[in-house]
Design an enzyme around this catalytic site. Structure first.
Site, short mmCIF file in Angstrom:
data_model
loop_
_atom_site.label_atom_id
_atom_site.label_comp_id
_atom_site.label_asym_id
_atom_site.label_seq_id
_atom_site.Cartn_x
_atom_site.Cartn_y
_atom_site.Cartn_z
N ARG A 178 41.01 43.92 36.54
CA ARG A 178 40.94 45.26 37.14
C ARG A 178 42.25 45.65 37.80
NH1 ARG A 178 35.81 43.30 40.57
NH2 ARG A 178 35.86 41.77 38.89
N LYS A 186 39.75 28.80 38.11
CA LYS A 186 38.47 28.66 37.44
C LYS A 186 38.12 27.18 37.26
CE LYS A 186 38.72 32.79 34.45
NZ LYS A 186 37.52 33.47 34.97
N1 BES Z 1 38.38 37.20 32.36
C1 BES Z 1 37.40 37.03 33.37
C2 BES Z 1 36.01 37.49 32.94
C3 BES Z 1 35.34 36.75 31.82
C4 BES Z 1 34.43 35.77 32.08
C5 BES Z 1 35.60 37.09 30.51
C6 BES Z 1 33.80 35.11 31.05
C7 BES Z 1 34.98 36.45 29.48
C8 BES Z 1 34.08 35.46 29.73
C9 BES Z 1 37.77 37.82 34.63
O1 BES Z 1 39.13 37.98 34.86
C10 BES Z 1 37.18 37.12 35.79
O2 BES Z 1 37.54 36.01 35.99
N2 BES Z 1 36.29 37.76 36.51
C11 BES Z 1 35.63 37.17 37.63
C12 BES Z 1 35.55 38.21 38.73
C13 BES Z 1 35.07 37.68 40.04
C14 BES Z 1 36.10 36.75 40.64
C15 BES Z 1 34.83 38.85 40.98
C16 BES Z 1 34.24 36.74 37.20
O3 BES Z 1 33.62 37.45 36.40
O4 BES Z 1 33.80 35.68 37.63
ZN ZN Z 2 39.95 36.34 35.97
#
Ligand code: BES
Ligand code: ZN
Ligand code: ZN
Length: 503
Positions: free
Chosen positions: A353, A279
């Protein structure tokens, strides 16, 4: 803080401050506020006439009583427009009034029952909402601050009711509100705790402590146990971290006569760096709270342990970190979940997931039904619903309607999203059974994630709550502090209670 329910005249109580209220646009206050106004020789009406008190929602006015009545301070809390009033506003104004009084050094305070005379709100529900507003609104996370705070704490809040016969029912409502709040606060504390204090091991310890205190069953599957069962998806996410993963199982049995058990499944990523699909560093710190779903399950189980409803519930929390390392999962890897299905890991940041795939398969294997999972799952859900609503996704309209109702009662807003079969294509993989990210454009991202989960929920009636937008608040608002909100703990408890009363 101790919350009492007392009979009597609020102007004669031996407390430091009292809270009364005013709807927007009311020129001469009635009821208890009117009585206080009279005792103060019309001070409140004068301020209304001068336009200093308007009754706007969350407007807080402090009036010093200068010896005219026993309490030294009167707070007039604005309730907003009468037609828009609801229980969540009772929570919000109680929180605002209590925070103001805490700053002015009040220790013992009293309040009237907001809204209980005005139509749809019952005195019992108002009392519960006052308790929740006070406990949740006065919350702060100071565990790592060594400096003492610049305000004291309120020791006692009395809810004043004239009708003596109503007191026992109101006391029961306050107890319910207290348990709801203490449970939500448990979840807040866990989410606010930084990742070096809330590893999967700490999470399991916390769950154990809760189980011992509240008489719940507790079990934890270690890495070896997960491997034996074939939890390849959870193990895949965990392999990049040097912290051992934990699969936490809490059980509450309140109905031995039934063989049915509800499942609550919570995402327990104690830190989500994204893994190799790392990230951006801005806001990455918020990902210490990526175990908010798991925390809400532990907290809801704690509430059940104290409330003891006639129902059986098992909580499952797959807990691990998601970190990059030489051992970490790589984009393109394929994992096999507990139910034998294979998943292509197109993006290691879509790890929630993956661990839920194993947890939902496990819930199926031990025949939990219905199953509700709770997860800080997708940024896409935040794009869709902002920080106002959690997303609701389901394969069963009856169960999702019950979750929505439970959320409504809690004042935790939820919005149902579509699960049409046309969305199934989002997770199509060329080389495995399913892929962990939707289409590259990220369109329908929250639904794509829910669709993967649906694959592992199978035929079990199942609801998925995406709390990515609601588990944190970026500012203090009403009874929600800045930081962890404790959402959706009170919804989960309401949901389980609704199942208990049905049987
Ligand atoms: N934990 C994150 C989602 C999240 C984002 C929670 C902001 C709280 C605040 C999750 O694991 C994630 O990173 N999801 C990605 C999925 C994508 C790579 C398909 C996302 O939402 O960007
Ligand atoms: Zn994630
Ligand atoms: Zn995550």
């Amino acid at each position: 803080m101790n919350i009492k329910v007392v009979a009597g005249d609020i102007t004669e109580l031996g407390v430091d401050a009292i809270i009364v209220n005013l709807f927007e646009g009311v020129k001469s206050p009635g009821g208890a506020t009117g009585a206080v106004d009279k005792a103060l020789d019309g001070a409140i009406s004068q301020l209304i006439n001068k336009g200093e008190i308007k009754g706007k929602l969350n407007e807080i006015t402090q009036i010093h009583t200068l010896g005219k009545i026993s309490p030294g301070t009167v707070v007039v809390a604005g309730l907003g427009k009468q037609g828009n009033f609801d229980l969540n506003k009772v929570r919000g104004i109680t929180a605002a009034a209590c925070r103001t009084l805490r700053k002015s050094e009040a220790r013992r305070i009293a309040t009237i029952l907001h809204g209980a005379g005005a139509g749809s709100i019952s005195p019992e529900n108002s009392a519960q909402a006052i308790a929740e507003g006070a406990f949740l609104g006065l919350y702060s996370f100071r565990q790592h601050i060594t400096k003492t705070s610049d305000y004291g704490e309120i020791d006692e809040l009395s809810i004043v009711e004239r009708d003596e016969s109503k007191i026992p029912a109101l006391k029961a409502s306050v107890t319910k509100g207290r348990i709801m709040s203490e449970s939500a606060i448990l979840a807040r504390d866990m989410v606010n705790q930084p990742a070096n204090f809330m590893t999967p091991t700490h999470m399991a310890e916390k769950a154990k402590e809760v189980a011992e205190t509240w008489g719940l069953g507790f079990e934890v599957l270690e890495k070896e146990g997960m491997a034996k069962l074939g939890m390849g998806a959870l193990l895949g996410v965990a392999q990049g971290s040097s912290q051992p993963p934990k699969f936490i199982i809490l059980s509450y049995r309140g109905d031995e006569s039934s063989d049915k058990t509800i499942g609550l499944v919570g995402k327990g990523i104690t830190f989500d760096s994204g893994g190799i699909s790392i990230k951006p560093s801005e806001k990455m710190d918020e990902m210490k709270g990526d175990m908010g779903g798991g925390a809400s399950v532990i907290a809801a189980m704690r509430a059940l342990g104290e409330m003891k409803p006639k129902v059986n519930v098992t909580g499952l929390i797959p807990a691990t970190e998601n970190l990059p390392s030489g051992n970490a999962l790589k984009p393109g890897d394929i994992l096999k979940a507990l139910n034998g299905k294979t998943i292509e890991v197109a993006n290691t940041d879509a790890e929630g997931r993956l661990i839920l795939a194993d947890a939902l398969s496990y819930a199926n294997r031990i025949k939990l039904s219905p199953v509700v999972d709770i997860a800080t799952l997708t940024g896409a859900c935040v794009v869709a619903l902002g920080d106002v609503c959690s997303g609701v996704f389901s394969n069963d309209q009856d169960v999702s309607a019950r979750v929505l109702r439970a959320g409504d009662e809690a004042g935790e807003r939820m919005w149902q999203m579509p699960m049409y079969e046309e969305y199934d294509d989002l997770d199509k993989s060329e080389i495995a059974d399913i892929k962990n990210t939707g289409d590259k454009s990220r369109s329908g991202g929250a639904i794509a994630a829910a669709k993967l989960l649906a694959e592992f929920a199978g035929d079990t009636p199942w609801v998925h709550l995406d709390i990515a937008g609601t588990f944190l608040s970026n500012k203090e608002q009403g009874y929600l502090p800045k930081g962890a909100t404790g959402i959706p703990v009170r919804t989960l408890v309401n949901f389980v209670l609704s199942a208990a009363t049905e049987s």
